[in-house]
Design a protein around this motif. Structure first.
Motif: not given
Ligand code: CTP
Length: 319
Positions: A108-110, A158-160, A240-243, A275-280, A283-285, A297-299
């Motif tokens: 995951g990307n946390s 768009q984002r990256a 469901p999230s991608t993870g 951080k929400y993402h390790y690389y950018d 923010k938490y959404r 909940l998934e976690f």
């Protein structure tokens, strides 16, 4: 007992602490962790009643002809035309056909990965799944390099990659994909309207540059089937999230699944910001209603599965 036994009270019990940002309840033991192979097989079997990841991981060429019109999975009123380019990038057969692995990593990307030193360990797994084309090179010590399967939401363009406005954005993207060699690039192109232009640009760049990545586009039923499985197990996740999707798919191919980079909380167990993402700097959404996901909940669900030996969660440092 193939049920996950995730009672509602178990899931709700720590909601308050979750909002405070992590709590001791998630201090799952890693030392005593042992795989529960019987449970792993039960989960695989029970997921197979809802989906077959070998098939649902991607539509194939014979599913469509160029010019076919399909309805978006999560927005049935809107439609998409299967273009010539898209059709030519559909795999002939499932890219996961007959692929089986002893151990897999789902990354995951946390930001919890930063300073984890988990890169080496992640790379030792037989099959490594990553999400949203997350960068690895600059973070290799913490996240590893190996990427056998990587997802890419259309919004990543768009984002990256600056919406591919400049030649340098396109070059950066082509370079990133060329590093993947013949890994699977998984693009959820049929979920919602909005990203179709981006998907077309991505497809065109792959074709023009003759990139080796093996493109895959999830089946129209995948997300409903995954949601159905978790709902049946009393995990009420609308989207469901991608993870979580990746974990669910991996149960088909992997005997032992190790999760890294799953920590949807703004603080770690010691109260340090994460951080929400390790690389950018996104923010938490997911505390707002704007996010369709219910990652905490998934976690919690994954945490329960960790404690039962169905998967291994790593949220600390790797030694
Ligand atoms: N994740 C997590 N904690 C975070 C960030 C991400 O547990 N702080 C997990 C989630 O399972 C997430 C996956 O890592 O789906 C990949 O992260 P990301 O690329 O951020 O996914 P999102 O774009 O947030 O979610 P999606 O792609 O599913 O819309």
């Amino acid at each position: 007992d193939g049920e996950l036994s995730l009672s509602r009270s178990m899931i709700n019990s720590s909601d308050k602490t979750i909002r405070k940002g992590g709590s001791a309840i998630f201090q799952h033991s890693v030392e005593g962790w042992k795989i529960n192979s019987t449970l792993v097989l039960e989960i695989r079997k029970s997921i197979l009643r809802f989906l077959d990841a070998e098939r649902d991981v991607s539509v194939v060429k014979s599913s469509f002809k160029p010019g076919d019109v399909i309805h978006y999975v999560l927005d049935r009123r809107r439609t998409l035309n299967i273009s010539q380019d898209l059709h030519s990038l559909l795999p002939e057969v499932s890219p996961m056909k007959n692929r089986r692995f002893k151990t897999c990593a789902v990354v995951g990307n946390s930001g919890i990965l930063l300073d984890s030193g988990c890169g080496k360990e992640i790379d030792t797994h037989d099959f490594v799944i990553r999400c949203n084309l997350a960068p690895v090179v600059e973070f290799a010590a913490d996240v590893g390099n190996k990427s056998d399967f990587i997802t890419m939401n259309p919004s990543v363009v768009q984002r990256a990659f600056g919406g591919f406005r400049n030649e340098s954005d396109r070059e950066k993207f082509v370079h990133r994909l060329s590093m993947l060699n013949d890994s699977v690039l998984w693009i959820p192109a049929f979920m919602v309207k909005g990203g179709e232009k981006h998907v077309e640009w991505v497809n065109a760049l792959i074709l023009k540059n003759k990139l080796k990545v093996r493109t895959a586009y999830p089946s129209l039923r995948l997300i409903h089937a995954v949601r159905g499985y978790w709902l049946t197990n009393k995990v009420h996740i609308k989207r469901p999230s991608t993870g979580l999707l990746m974990y669910t798919l991996a149960t088909r191919f992997c005997d032992e699944i190790h999760l890294y980079g799953f920590w949807p909380f703004p603080k770690d167990l010691h109260g340090k910001p994460v951080k929400y993402h390790y690389y950018d700097d996104l923010k938490y959404r997911y505390f707002s209603n704007a996010s369709p996901h219910r990652m905490p909940l998934e976690f919690k669900t994954l945490y329960v599965l960790h404690n039962r030996g169905a998967l291994k969660l790593t949220t600390g440092k790797c030694v």
